[in-house]
Design an enzyme around this catalytic site. Structure first.
Site, mmCIF file in Angstrom:
data_model
loop_
_atom_site.group_PDB
_atom_site.id
_atom_site.type_symbol
_atom_site.label_atom_id
_atom_site.label_comp_id
_atom_site.label_asym_id
_atom_site.label_seq_id
_atom_site.Cartn_x
_atom_site.Cartn_y
_atom_site.Cartn_z
ATOM 1 N N CYS A 181 0.811 -1.204 0.000
ATOM 2 C CA CYS A 181 0.000 0.000 0.000
ATOM 3 C C CYS A 181 0.851 1.263 0.000
ATOM 4 C CB CYS A 181 -0.903 0.018 1.226
ATOM 5 S SG CYS A 181 0.076 -0.099 2.722
ATOM 6 N N ASP B 256 2.495 2.486 2.625
ATOM 7 C CA ASP B 256 2.498 3.169 3.922
ATOM 8 C C ASP B 256 3.834 2.975 4.639
ATOM 9 O OD1 ASP B 256 -0.051 3.958 3.451
ATOM 10 O OD2 ASP B 256 -0.994 2.409 4.668
ATOM 11 N N CYS C 236 -2.676 3.796 7.133
ATOM 12 C CA CYS C 236 -4.090 3.584 7.413
ATOM 13 C C CYS C 236 -4.338 3.491 8.919
ATOM 14 C CB CYS C 236 -4.551 2.301 6.742
ATOM 15 S SG CYS C 236 -3.900 0.849 7.560
ATOM 16 N N CYS D 92 -0.996 -4.698 7.679
ATOM 17 C CA CYS D 92 -0.753 -3.540 8.530
ATOM 18 C C CYS D 92 -0.140 -3.980 9.860
ATOM 19 C CB CYS D 92 -2.046 -2.775 8.794
ATOM 20 S SG CYS D 92 -3.142 -2.658 7.367
HETATM 21 S S1 FES Z 1 -3.237 -0.258 4.400
HETATM 22 FE FE1 FES Z 1 -1.148 0.082 4.421
HETATM 23 S S2 FES Z 1 -0.531 -0.382 6.380
HETATM 24 FE FE2 FES Z 1 -2.624 -0.602 6.390
#
Ligand code: FES
Ligand SMILES: [Zn+2]
Lengths: 138, 227
Positions: free
Chosen positions: A37, A39, A64, A107
């Site tokens: 994602c 992140d 997120c 995550c």
């Molecule tokens: S969607 Fe990327 S860490 Fe949760």
């Protein structure tokens, strides 16, 4: 998506957000990212060199809600534990505690990786050998 | 998840009984609709599995199939044919949306090839590159946070704004570079033998990872510089 109450709680009141002095010898910094994602998460620990107990833990996550909650929870859990104990934390425990749905498992993996990275960094700084078994790259 | 029927096995048309090798939505002989295709998105449009696609041809194929699947054409068809046409419509839309987008197409093809995402085999180099990228991503995110706080307080931080503008330019350039490298790997994959393909796949996984971080970042920077 519906987040569980616990996720919402950590999201609204994240514990231990912040920064520790990266250059200090007793501080370990783990910076990890989830390629799924994009992140990113930084988790830092301050370790007592005599007892190897994690005295402080801070995080900062750009991602997120589940990632924020996972890292917030992770800092709560590792505080007061020894390095070896902290390494025993599995992402599955985080999933369970926060009732994360399957699409949000990565995550929690991010949080587990961050703990390992922070401990790895601290060990490297202090020239401590990694016990082969625990540091096995998955 | 993705099941691909061996296209070498002939399937007989339910209506005219003529066997055909290709898994097509309609029988090539009697042009009756066939039971839902088990083929991949490429076979939906009758095109080869490759990364460099003729997008105009893809669009034409999409429009042709959409016409052929139009509900008006199935008013007097049997219940199963009606059902198949609905399933095919969803499939065709899905397939088109996936294949026309360069990133989704690449991801999809890698998945078809059984490549695991986010697990670069060339770990040490990828990690190296990634750590630097992560640090940058993180730093920039910190600045974005600062900027948000300033905005909320009704202040303008011209210096920070300028930094972010620079970062945007810099990162847009990197996205372009990644895309360019990705296209190189497409060509390598399309033309290559098994070994070349495996190598290209490895590169593509790493490039896609990089691309995701950069895209997120760019999205957030754009968001904050918007007004
Ligand atoms: S969607 Fe990327 S860490 Fe949760
Ligand atoms: Zn037929």
């Amino acid at each position: 998506m519906a987040y569980s109450d616990k996720v919402v709680d950590h999201y609204n009141n994240p514990r231990n957000v912040g920064t520790l002095d990266k250059s200090a010898a007793e501080v370990g910094t783990g910076l990890v990212g989830a390629p799924e994602c994009g992140d990113v998460m930084r988790l830092q620990i301050k370790v007592n060199p005599a007892t190897q107990v994690i005295e402080e833990a801070k995080f900062k996550t750009f991602g997120c809600g589940s990632a924020i909650a996972s890292s917030s929870l992770a800092t709560e859990w590792i505080k007061g534990r020894t390095i070896d104990d902290a390494l025993k934390i599995k992402n599955t425990e985080i999933v369970k505690e926060l009732a994360l749905p399957p699409v949000k498992i990565h995550c929690s993996v991010l949080a587990e990786d961050a703990i390992r990275a922070a401990i790895g960094d601290w060990r490297k700084k202090n020239n401590l050998d990694e016990p082969a078994a625990a540091e096995q790259v998955k | 998840m993705l099941k691909v029927l061996d296209s070498a096995v002939p399937v007989a048309c339910w209506s005219c009984s003529v066997a055909h090798n290709e898994s097509t939505l309609f029988c090539p002989d009697c042009s009756k609709i066939q039971p839902p295709s088990t083929g991949d998105f490429f076979s939906v449009f009758g095109i080869e599995r490759r990364l460099n696609l003729d997008l105009a041809a893809l669009e034409r194929a999409f429009h042709r199939l959409s016409r052929q699947l139009h509900p008006d054409r199935f008013v007097r068809a049997s219940a199963s044919e009606k059902q198949w046409s609905l399933a095919d419509t969803a499939l065709v839309n899905d397939a088109y949306r996936t294949l026309k987008d360069p990133l989704r197409r690449t991801e999809y093809l890698l998945k078809l090839e059984g490549v695991e995402m986010g697990a670069p085999a060339d770990a040490s180099r990828a990690l190296d590159q990634k750590t630097n990228l992560l640090e940058e991503v993180f730093e920039l995110n910190m600045q974005l946070d600062e900027m948000r706080a300033a905005k909320k307080a009704g202040q303008r931080n011209a210096e920070l704004e300028e930094t972010l503008r620079q970062a945007r330019k810099w990162n847009a350039g990197r996205v372009e570079a990644v895309d360019c490298q990705m296209r190189e790997q497409w060509t390598r994959w399309d033309a290559g033998d098994a070994a070349a393909r495996t190598a290209a796949q490895r590169e593509l996984v790493a490039l896609l990872d990089r691309r995701r971080f950069l895209s997120n970042l760019l999205r957030d920077v754009n968001e904050i510089l918007k007004d």
